[in-house]
Design a protein around this motif. Structure first.
Motif, PDB file in Angstrom:
ATOM      1  N   CYS A  50       0.209  -5.380  11.016  1.00  0.00           N
ATOM      2  CA  CYS A  50      -0.045  -4.032  10.811  1.00  0.00           C
ATOM      3  C   CYS A  50      -1.238  -4.074   9.790  1.00  0.00           C
ATOM      4  N   LEU A  51      -1.552  -5.071   8.994  1.00  0.00           N
ATOM      5  CA  LEU A  51      -2.615  -5.273   8.056  1.00  0.00           C
ATOM      6  C   LEU A  51      -3.993  -5.621   8.911  1.00  0.00           C
ATOM      7  N   HIS A  52      -3.712  -6.053  10.094  1.00  0.00           N
ATOM      8  CA  HIS A  52      -4.796  -6.581  10.962  1.00  0.00           C
ATOM      9  C   HIS A  52      -5.088  -5.498  12.198  1.00  0.00           C
ATOM     10  N   ASP A  53      -4.226  -4.504  11.822  1.00  0.00           N
ATOM     11  CA  ASP A  53      -4.489  -3.173  12.937  1.00  0.00           C
ATOM     12  C   ASP A  53      -4.420  -3.665  14.273  1.00  0.00           C
ATOM     13  N   ASP A  54      -3.423  -4.521  14.426  1.00  0.00           N
ATOM     14  CA  ASP A  54      -3.163  -5.373  15.830  1.00  0.00           C
ATOM     15  C   ASP A  54      -2.012  -4.461  16.452  1.00  0.00           C
ATOM     16  N   HIS A  55      -1.937  -4.843  17.733  1.00  0.00           N
ATOM     17  CA  HIS A  55      -0.615  -4.341  18.376  1.00  0.00           C
ATOM     18  C   HIS A  55       0.275  -5.506  18.787  1.00  0.00           C
ATOM     19  N   ILE A  56       1.475  -5.104  18.292  1.00  0.00           N
ATOM     20  CA  ILE A  56       2.702  -5.917  18.317  1.00  0.00           C
ATOM     21  C   ILE A  56       3.944  -5.616  19.201  1.00  0.00           C
ATOM     22  N   THR A  57       4.222  -6.573  19.839  1.00  0.00           N
ATOM     23  CA  THR A  57       5.526  -6.056  20.799  1.00  0.00           C
ATOM     24  C   THR A  57       6.636  -6.942  20.222  1.00  0.00           C
ATOM     25  N   ILE A  58       7.606  -5.956  20.148  1.00  0.00           N
ATOM     26  CA  ILE A  58       9.010  -6.338  19.349  1.00  0.00           C
ATOM     27  C   ILE A  58       9.900  -6.712  20.208  1.00  0.00           C
ATOM     28  N   LEU A  59      10.762  -8.065  20.309  1.00  0.00           N
ATOM     29  CA  LEU A  59      11.811  -7.970  21.055  1.00  0.00           C
ATOM     30  C   LEU A  59      12.890  -8.590  20.285  1.00  0.00           C
ATOM     31  N   ASP A  87      -1.075  -6.361  -5.424  1.00  0.00           N
ATOM     32  CA  ASP A  87       0.270  -5.857  -6.007  1.00  0.00           C
ATOM     33  C   ASP A  87       0.769  -5.187  -4.856  1.00  0.00           C
ATOM     34  N   VAL A  88       2.058  -4.826  -5.239  1.00  0.00           N
ATOM     35  CA  VAL A  88       2.897  -4.138  -3.961  1.00  0.00           C
ATOM     36  C   VAL A  88       2.072  -2.519  -3.493  1.00  0.00           C
ATOM     37  N   ASP A  89       1.831  -1.916  -4.590  1.00  0.00           N
ATOM     38  CA  ASP A  89       1.067  -0.496  -4.522  1.00  0.00           C
ATOM     39  C   ASP A  89      -0.123  -0.791  -3.389  1.00  0.00           C
ATOM     40  N   GLU A  90      -0.912  -1.813  -3.567  1.00  0.00           N
ATOM     41  CA  GLU A  90      -2.223  -1.875  -2.907  1.00  0.00           C
ATOM     42  C   GLU A  90      -1.424  -2.309  -1.404  1.00  0.00           C
ATOM     43  N   LEU A  91      -0.477  -2.989  -1.266  1.00  0.00           N
ATOM     44  CA  LEU A  91       0.100  -3.162   0.060  1.00  0.00           C
ATOM     45  C   LEU A  91       0.460  -1.969   0.788  1.00  0.00           C
ATOM     46  N   ILE A  92       1.313  -1.272   0.074  1.00  0.00           N
ATOM     47  CA  ILE A  92       1.965   0.023   0.581  1.00  0.00           C
ATOM     48  C   ILE A  92       0.595   1.035   1.079  1.00  0.00           C
ATOM     49  N   ASP A  93      -0.538   0.946   0.374  1.00  0.00           N
ATOM     50  CA  ASP A  93      -1.413   1.572   0.717  1.00  0.00           C
ATOM     51  C   ASP A  93      -2.409   1.092   2.067  1.00  0.00           C
ATOM     52  N   ARG A  94      -2.403   0.038   1.823  1.00  0.00           N
ATOM     53  CA  ARG A  94      -2.933  -0.657   3.207  1.00  0.00           C
ATOM     54  C   ARG A  94      -2.108  -0.387   4.380  1.00  0.00           C
ATOM     55  N   LEU A  95      -0.810  -0.444   4.232  1.00  0.00           N
ATOM     56  CA  LEU A  95      -0.174  -0.318   5.586  1.00  0.00           C
ATOM     57  C   LEU A  95      -0.026   1.374   5.745  1.00  0.00           C
ATOM     58  N   GLN A  97      -2.673   2.860   5.984  1.00  0.00           N
ATOM     59  CA  GLN A  97      -3.909   3.085   6.746  1.00  0.00           C
ATOM     60  C   GLN A  97      -4.179   2.188   7.901  1.00  0.00           C
ATOM     61  N   SER A  98      -2.828   1.545   8.173  1.00  0.00           N
ATOM     62  CA  SER A  98      -3.121   0.768   9.395  1.00  0.00           C
ATOM     63  C   SER A  98      -3.031   1.694  10.662  1.00  0.00           C
ATOM     64  N   GLU A  99      -4.011   0.948  11.502  1.00  0.00           N
ATOM     65  CA  GLU A  99      -4.395   1.465  13.019  1.00  0.00           C
ATOM     66  C   GLU A  99      -3.424   0.649  14.220  1.00  0.00           C
ATOM     67  N   ALA A 100      -2.462  -0.197  13.586  1.00  0.00           N
ATOM     68  CA  ALA A 100      -1.840  -0.901  14.371  1.00  0.00           C
ATOM     69  C   ALA A 100      -0.773  -0.112  14.997  1.00  0.00           C
ATOM     70  N   SER A 101       0.018  -0.634  16.285  1.00  0.00           N
ATOM     71  CA  SER A 101       0.829  -0.094  17.120  1.00  0.00           C
ATOM     72  C   SER A 101       1.952  -1.060  17.165  1.00  0.00           C
ATOM     73  N   ILE A 102       2.934  -0.445  17.679  1.00  0.00           N
ATOM     74  CA  ILE A 102       4.278  -1.344  17.911  1.00  0.00           C
ATOM     75  C   ILE A 102       5.004  -0.662  19.113  1.00  0.00           C
ATOM     76  N   SER A 103       5.099  -1.833  20.022  1.00  0.00           N
ATOM     77  CA  SER A 103       6.021  -1.675  21.289  1.00  0.00           C
ATOM     78  C   SER A 103       7.667  -2.018  21.250  1.00  0.00           C
ATOM     79  N   LEU A 104       8.420  -1.122  21.699  1.00  0.00           N
ATOM     80  CA  LEU A 104       9.651  -1.385  21.574  1.00  0.00           C
ATOM     81  C   LEU A 104      10.360  -1.104  23.025  1.00  0.00           C
TER      82      LEU A 104
END
Length: 415
Positions: A50-59, A87-95, A97-104
């Protein structure tokens, strides 16, 4: 807010938010295909993608979508190059803003499993965040690799909550986890709750209880109120294809005004406009037929009655498996039950059932005779088996169809 990020007593794992940030800042790589096996690694891999704005496939670990060779070829390793997270707040902010996608993948109960892709922003939009949610403590009862499990994970993460895994735990251990970690929020299938209630225990600290993934009924809601006094109950309608669509405080749903042009009922089947769905090459047309049958209570309210695949052909007669299960639930002495079918060359489907009894001295014939007084002969199960536990699938739902012995899953929950 808690300092704890994740707990899993079965693998003796405890992970703090400080450890999470340290790992994310020092992790050299991540995979774009993610397996829900060792959950700390699964979640770290997911966050990095998610932080790398990547696409991930979940199995999930039992997935048969790909062969072993194909799964190995899918394991694409990428270098992790994330700016340090303070900190955690910065992690949440970055998530956020993520351009990532998830395939299920869907369960495949209506045919071949469908691959569905959602943007992370869409999934995160389903979460509720803010100061009022920072003290919540979540129990994970859904499969972590499926839509509902992901929603629980992100709901906990975006509020810096503790997430405690109890997926595939035996029922007594689930209640132990509720008490040990003072869990305030629990989301699970009706099947999971029925198995949990069979234990007979009471837990008074639960603030919010969410039901989803299957049909629920008034009797279940009433029992939940007794065993979890003081908790608010949410009933949600959600699919892998769409995520959460409808929310109710009871068993009746209404279509919100904002969605009335994109959710409809045609011939008692719920249909969803493609604009509400994730991307999928397996879904065609402007409207998606969910297979979920509804019954109107009045002009605006309806209840989910069953899925189309729960209606089977028995010697030329249509039989709804849910109807048989409802009759069994009315009989004295039954702790839990499952009605399912086996393919049969003579009659199409052979109706079977499993019973978990409160009184082990009772015999299967006792219940068969009672059903014969309540149902036509073709609806009475031909095979009734007394068991110690109900067979539950990977998604925490009752298994309606019997596989071959080699493919059969080990029961997930004890009773």
């Amino acid at each position: 807010m808690t300092n704890e990020f994740f707990r899993d007593d079965q693998i003796d794992c405890q992970f703090s938010y400080a450890q999470l940030l340290k790992t994310l800042n020092n992790q050299p790589s991540y995979y774009t295909t993610n397996y829900a096996q060792y959950l700390p690694d699964f979640y770290i891999n997911l966050i990095l993608a998610c932080l790398h704005d990547d696409h991930i496939t979940i199995l999930d670990s039992s997935s048969t979508i790909y062969s072993i060779g194909e799964r190995i070829n899918l394991l694409s390793l990428k270098d992790a190059d994330v700016a340090p997270i303070r900190d955690v707040d910065e992690l949440i902010d970055r998530l956020r803003q993520s351009e990532a996608s998830i395939s299920l993948f869907t369960s495949g109960t209506t045919g071949k499993p469908k691959k569905v892709t959602h943007s992370v922003k869409k999934i995160l939009a389903m979460t509720r965040t803010g100061a009022r949610y920072r003290s919540n403590r979540w129990l994970l009862a859904y499969h972590p690799a499926h839509m509902a499990g992901l929603q629980v994970f992100f709901q906990a993460l975006l509020n810096a909550n503790l997430l405690v895994n109890c997926f595939a735990y035996p029922v007594p251990a689930v209640f132990a986890q509720l008490r040990k970690y003072q869990i305030s929020h629990l989301s699970a299938t009706p099947t999971f709750y029925r198995l949990l209630l069979a234990n007979g225990a009471v837990y008074e600290r639960l603030k919010r209880l969410t039901i989803g993934g299957e049909r629920s009924d008034l009797a279940l809601h009433e029992r939940l109120s007794l065993h979890f006094p003081g908790s608010k109950i949410n009933n949600i309608y959600s699919t892998t294809e769409s995520g959460t669509l409808l929310v109710s405080n009871g068993i009746y749903f209404s279509i919100p005004t904002a969605l009335q042009s994109r959710i409809r009922v045609v011939e008692e089947e719920l249909q969803v406009h493609c604009s509400l769905l994730g991307d999928s090459n397996d879904i065609e047309g402007e409207w998606y037929a969910t297979g979920d049958q509804v019954k109107w209570i009045d002009k605006t309210r309806f209840t989910i009655t069953n899925r189309q695949q729960d209606i089977v052909n028995v010697a030329g007669n249509k039989v709804c498996l849910i109807e048989i299960e409802q009759q069994l639930e009315k009989l004295e002495g039954i702790k839990n039950c499952r009605v399912f079918t086996r393919k049969n060359t003579l009659v199409g489907h052979l109706i079977c059932c499993e019973l978990v009894l409160r009184n082990p001295s009772l015999k299967a014939i006792h219940f068969k005779r009672q059903l014969e007084q309540r149902l036509p002969a073709y609806k009475v199960p031909r095979i009734i088996k007394i068991v110690d536990r109900i067979t539950v699938g990977d998604r925490g739902k009752v298994k309606r169809y019997e596989e071959s012995t080699a493919e059969r899953l080990v029961p997930r929950f004890g009773t």
